[in-house]
Design a protein around this motif. Structure first.
Motif, PDB file in Angstrom:
ATOM      1  N   HIS A 185     -14.028   9.300   4.707  1.00 25.82           N
ATOM      2  CA  HIS A 185     -12.859   9.020   4.406  1.00 25.82           C
ATOM      3  C   HIS A 185     -11.835   8.877   3.052  1.00 25.82           C
ATOM      4  CE1 HIS A 185     -15.796   5.292   6.451  1.00 25.82           C
ATOM      5  NE2 HIS A 185     -16.069   5.485   5.407  1.00 25.82           N
ATOM      6  N   SER A 186     -11.647  10.492   3.597  1.00 27.84           N
ATOM      7  CA  SER A 186     -10.286  11.615   3.549  1.00 27.84           C
ATOM      8  C   SER A 186     -10.418  11.033   1.995  1.00 27.84           C
ATOM      9  CB  SER A 186      -9.127  11.062   3.850  1.00 27.84           C
ATOM     10  OG  SER A 186      -8.800  10.809   5.355  1.00 27.84           O
ATOM     11  N   THR A 187     -11.376  10.881   0.933  1.00 28.46           N
ATOM     12  CA  THR A 187     -11.975  10.875  -0.206  1.00 28.46           C
ATOM     13  C   THR A 187     -12.524  12.449  -1.272  1.00 28.46           C
ATOM     14  OG1 THR A 187     -14.311   9.806  -0.309  1.00 28.46           O
ATOM     15  CG2 THR A 187     -12.302   8.040  -0.467  1.00 28.46           C
TER      16      THR A 187
ATOM     17  N   GLY B 197     -10.005   8.132  -4.766  1.00 23.14           N
ATOM     18  CA  GLY B 197      -9.189   7.985  -2.844  1.00 23.14           C
ATOM     19  C   GLY B 197      -8.074   9.039  -2.295  1.00 23.14           C
TER      20      GLY B 197
ATOM     21  N   ASP C 205      -8.201  -0.522   0.005  1.00 26.01           N
ATOM     22  CA  ASP C 205      -6.890  -0.712  -0.024  1.00 26.01           C
ATOM     23  C   ASP C 205      -7.026   0.689   1.413  1.00 26.01           C
ATOM     24  OD1 ASP C 205      -5.786  -2.044  -1.003  1.00 26.01           O
ATOM     25  OD2 ASP C 205      -5.488  -1.162  -2.541  1.00 26.01           O
ATOM     26  N   ILE C 206      -8.502   1.626   0.828  1.00 26.75           N
ATOM     27  CA  ILE C 206      -8.820   2.735   2.060  1.00 26.75           C
ATOM     28  C   ILE C 206      -9.267   2.159   3.464  1.00 26.75           C
ATOM     29  CG2 ILE C 206     -10.572   4.047   2.337  1.00 26.75           C
ATOM     30  CD1 ILE C 206     -10.288   5.092  -1.061  1.00 26.75           C
ATOM     31  N   LYS C 207      -9.839   0.788   3.270  1.00 23.98           N
ATOM     32  CA  LYS C 207     -10.555   0.570   5.192  1.00 23.98           C
ATOM     33  C   LYS C 207      -9.117  -0.337   5.309  1.00 23.98           C
ATOM     34  CE  LYS C 207     -14.693  -1.590   3.338  1.00 23.98           C
ATOM     35  NZ  LYS C 207     -15.394  -2.774   3.308  1.00 23.98           N
ATOM     36  N   SER C 208      -8.430  -0.519   4.871  1.00 24.41           N
ATOM     37  CA  SER C 208      -6.956  -0.774   4.918  1.00 24.41           C
ATOM     38  C   SER C 208      -6.202   0.068   5.501  1.00 24.41           C
ATOM     39  CB  SER C 208      -6.670  -2.189   4.668  1.00 24.41           C
ATOM     40  OG  SER C 208      -5.482  -1.152   3.410  1.00 24.41           O
ATOM     41  N   ARG C 209      -6.059   0.915   4.772  1.00 17.77           N
ATOM     42  CA  ARG C 209      -5.656   2.082   5.713  1.00 17.77           C
ATOM     43  C   ARG C 209      -6.439   2.706   6.901  1.00 17.77           C
ATOM     44  NH1 ARG C 209      -5.047   3.920   0.547  1.00 17.77           N
ATOM     45  NH2 ARG C 209      -6.691   5.581   0.451  1.00 17.77           N
ATOM     46  N   ILE C 210      -7.018   2.701   6.853  1.00 19.37           N
ATOM     47  CA  ILE C 210      -8.253   3.459   8.094  1.00 19.37           C
ATOM     48  C   ILE C 210      -8.236   2.118   8.775  1.00 19.37           C
ATOM     49  CG2 ILE C 210     -10.434   3.400   8.229  1.00 19.37           C
ATOM     50  CD1 ILE C 210     -11.791   4.483   6.219  1.00 19.37           C
TER      51      ILE C 210
ATOM     52  N   SER D  15      -5.520  -0.077   9.708  1.00 16.25           N
ATOM     53  CA  SER D  15      -4.157   0.034  10.444  1.00 16.25           C
ATOM     54  C   SER D  15      -3.653   1.017  11.498  1.00 16.25           C
ATOM     55  CB  SER D  15      -2.689  -0.045   9.253  1.00 16.25           C
ATOM     56  OG  SER D  15      -3.062  -0.714   8.094  1.00 16.25           O
ATOM     57  N   PRO D  16      -3.873   2.069  10.954  1.00 18.57           N
ATOM     58  CA  PRO D  16      -3.533   3.171  12.650  1.00 18.57           C
ATOM     59  C   PRO D  16      -4.208   3.153  13.225  1.00 18.57           C
ATOM     60  CG  PRO D  16      -4.204   4.282  10.518  1.00 18.57           C
ATOM     61  CD  PRO D  16      -4.893   2.851   9.991  1.00 18.57           C
TER      62      PRO D  16
END
Length: 216
Positions: A85-87, A106, A197-202, A204-205
């Motif tokens: 996840h872009s980490t 992150g 926060d990371i999960k929400s960014r994934i 949301s798009p």
């Protein structure tokens, strides 16, 4: 007649010897592979043990943990690679790509991780039970019993179960574990807020694209 019987028996014996010989050769190959694999694993664990011992006694706290503190206590990471996840994952006490200590941030791989960045997750594996120095996070040690892990978190004012083999052990942090022969073999600390926060960014798009299609 006797000649035919003799030829038949000789043929059967020859086939049997060939089968036995082939099986013996295959067995030797498998044993050689297993020996090489065991030697490689021992060499890897020994390298990790020596790397951990070279750090001396280390005591970390998730309450103020960031990259600068990790580099101060553990020195420069031996491994840096792309995480999920872009980490970006950093590793210490490594042998090839296997590390006894690893932290995920992150920050997308290839970008500079700020020194003040808090890790999303921190994993600790103990390569040998006879590592000579103490390595603790929030007072927890790999090699402890599950009961000891739970009691330590309870003394800190936490300890609430968050699922199977996972409890709260600090503000916003959980700790999970893998158990082997009655002892904790792996500790995994997770920063729950950063993970959300990371999960929400994934998510949301993908939700946005769905709404866009529905609007059409």
């Amino acid at each position: 007649m006797l000649k035919r019987i003799f030829i038949y028996l000789a043929s059967v014996l020859l086939v049997a010897l060939l089968v036995i010989g082939y099986s013996w050769l295959e067995m030797r190959k498998e044993r050689a592979k297993a020996r090489k694999s065991a030697e490689a694993m021992i060499a890897e664990l020994t390298a990790q043990k020596e790397a951990i011992d070279s750090l001396g006694d280390v005591d970390l706290n998730t309450a103020d943990l960031n990259l600068a503190i990790l580099e101060e206590k553990l020195h420069q990471p031996a491994l840096r690679q792309s995480g999920a996840h872009s980490t970006t994952m950093l590793g210490w006490a490594c042998a090839d790509t296997s590390c006894a200590i690893s932290a995920s941030f992150g920050t997308p791989f290839g970008q500079e991780i700020p020194s003040t960045a808090t890790p999303v997750a921190l994993a600790v594996r103990k390569p040998f039970s006879w590592v000579t120095h103490s390595f603790a996070i929030d007072g927890l040690h790999v090699g402890s019993t599950v009961e000891e892990i739970e009691k330590t978190c309870e003394k800190r004012g936490y300890g609430m179960s968050l699922g199977m083999n996972r409890i709260a052990c600090d503000e916003g942090w959980s700790v999970g574990w893998a158990e082997l022969n009655g002892r904790v073999d792996v500790l995994l600390f997770a920063n729950e807020k950063l993970l959300r926060d990371i999960k929400s960014r994934i998510v949301s798009p993908s939700q946005g694209s769905v709404h866009h299609r529905d609007a059409k």
